[in-house]
Design a protein around this motif. Structure first.
Motif, PDB file in Angstrom:
ATOM      1  N   UNK A  41       0.837  -1.203   0.000  1.00 14.65           N
ATOM      2  CA  UNK A  41       0.000   0.000   0.000  1.00 14.65           C
ATOM      3  C   UNK A  41       0.874   1.257   0.000  1.00 14.65           C
ATOM      4  N   UNK A  42       1.922   1.229   0.796  1.00 10.19           N
ATOM      5  CA  UNK A  42       2.847   2.368   0.861  1.00 10.19           C
ATOM      6  C   UNK A  42       3.561   2.564  -0.483  1.00 10.19           C
ATOM      7  N   UNK A  43       3.985   1.478  -1.084  1.00  8.80           N
ATOM      8  CA  UNK A  43       4.659   1.553  -2.380  1.00  8.80           C
ATOM      9  C   UNK A  43       3.711   2.077  -3.455  1.00  8.80           C
ATOM     10  N   UNK A  44       2.466   1.636  -3.408  1.00  7.76           N
ATOM     11  CA  UNK A  44       1.463   2.104  -4.364  1.00  7.76           C
ATOM     12  C   UNK A  44       1.253   3.614  -4.230  1.00  7.76           C
ATOM     13  N   UNK A  45       1.192   4.111  -3.010  1.00  6.11           N
ATOM     14  CA  UNK A  45       1.031   5.556  -2.785  1.00  6.11           C
ATOM     15  C   UNK A  45       2.227   6.316  -3.349  1.00  6.11           C
ATOM     16  N   UNK A  46       3.411   5.755  -3.151  1.00 11.31           N
ATOM     17  CA  UNK A  46       4.628   6.372  -3.669  1.00 11.31           C
ATOM     18  C   UNK A  46       4.599   6.415  -5.194  1.00 11.31           C
ATOM     19  N   UNK A  47       4.153   5.337  -5.817  1.00 13.02           N
ATOM     20  CA  UNK A  47       4.059   5.281  -7.278  1.00 13.02           C
ATOM     21  C   UNK A  47       3.019   6.282  -7.782  1.00 13.02           C
ATOM     22  N   UNK A  48       1.910   6.415  -7.070  1.00 15.93           N
ATOM     23  CA  UNK A  48       0.885   7.391  -7.462  1.00 15.93           C
ATOM     24  C   UNK A  48       1.453   8.806  -7.417  1.00 15.93           C
ATOM     25  N   UNK A  49       2.205   9.114  -6.351  1.00 16.34           N
ATOM     26  CA  UNK A  49       2.811  10.444  -6.231  1.00 16.34           C
ATOM     27  C   UNK A  49       3.804  10.698  -7.360  1.00 16.34           C
ATOM     28  N   UNK A  50       4.623   9.693  -7.647  1.00 17.96           N
ATOM     29  CA  UNK A  50       5.609   9.823  -8.715  1.00 17.96           C
ATOM     30  C   UNK A  50       4.915  10.003 -10.067  1.00 17.96           C
ATOM     31  N   UNK A  51       3.847   9.261 -10.294  1.00 17.26           N
ATOM     32  CA  UNK A  51       3.084   9.363 -11.526  1.00 17.26           C
ATOM     33  C   UNK A  51       2.511  10.775 -11.689  1.00 17.26           C
ATOM     34  N   UNK A  52       1.973  11.315 -10.612  1.00 18.92           N
ATOM     35  CA  UNK A  52       1.409  12.667 -10.642  1.00 18.92           C
ATOM     36  C   UNK A  52       2.504  13.682 -10.982  1.00 18.92           C
ATOM     37  N   UNK A  53       3.659  13.511 -10.358  1.00 16.56           N
ATOM     38  CA  UNK A  53       4.797  14.395 -10.592  1.00 16.56           C
ATOM     39  C   UNK A  53       5.250  14.331 -12.055  1.00 16.56           C
ATOM     40  N   UNK A  54       5.333  13.122 -12.603  1.00 16.20           N
ATOM     41  CA  UNK A  54       5.751  12.952 -13.988  1.00 16.20           C
ATOM     42  C   UNK A  54       4.737  13.550 -14.967  1.00 16.20           C
ATOM     43  N   UNK A  55       3.457  13.413 -14.660  1.00 21.09           N
ATOM     44  CA  UNK A  55       2.422  14.010 -15.513  1.00 21.09           C
ATOM     45  C   UNK A  55       2.537  15.532 -15.512  1.00 21.09           C
ATOM     46  N   UNK A  56       2.826  16.100 -14.338  1.00 26.13           N
ATOM     47  CA  UNK A  56       2.994  17.551 -14.244  1.00 26.13           C
ATOM     48  C   UNK A  56       4.211  17.997 -15.048  1.00 26.13           C
ATOM     49  N   UNK A  57       5.315  17.240 -14.961  1.00 23.18           N
ATOM     50  CA  UNK A  57       6.516  17.581 -15.726  1.00 23.18           C
ATOM     51  C   UNK A  57       6.247  17.506 -17.218  1.00 23.18           C
ATOM     52  N   UNK A  58       5.535  16.470 -17.632  1.00 20.74           N
ATOM     53  CA  UNK A  58       5.215  16.298 -19.043  1.00 20.74           C
ATOM     54  C   UNK A  58       4.349  17.454 -19.534  1.00 20.74           C
TER      55      UNK A  58
END
Length: 117
Positions: A41-58
């Motif tokens: 669950x913790x890893x999934x939250x981390x991946x969600x945050x990273x995904x959001x960050x990457x979408x913002x960068x894109x």
């Protein structure tokens, strides 16, 4: 598709059954599964945050274009500010150029650029 809540509910049910049958091995396995669940669950939250960050960068990258004078500008700002081409190409870093008469200067990389516009 099972959700994390569904999985957690199953773990709670297993824990309850393990207590009911008073089996230490099953209880230990359920505890281990529960630990793995929380790690996942913790890893999934981390991946969600990273995904959001990457979408913002894109999204930000799509807003950056090279103008006719070789400077990077933001389309959304109608080319009000110019950014250092050296810093952007090297590190994807947007460093605002300062105007000095007929030149632009980058405080980050100390490069001067002649204004041809």
């Amino acid at each position: 598709m099972a959700t994390l809540k569904d999985i957690y509910d199953i773990i709670k049910e297993l824990r309850s059954l393990a207590k009911e049958i008073q089996n230490q091995e099953v209880s230990a396995l359920v505890a281990d599964i529960q630990d793995k669940y929380f790690d996942l669950k913790e890893e999934l939250e981390s991946i969600k945050d990273e995904n959001k960050e990457l979408k913002e960068k894109l999204s930000q990258k799509e807003d950056i274009v090279l103008n006719e004078f070789g400077f990077y500008v933001k389309k959304s700002e109608n080319s009000k500010h110019v950014f250092c081409p050296y810093c952007y190409n090297k590190d994807d870093q947007l460093c605002l150029l300062e105007r000095d008469n007929n030149e632009f200067y980058c405080k980050n990389c100390n490069q001067y650029f002649i204004n041809r516009g």
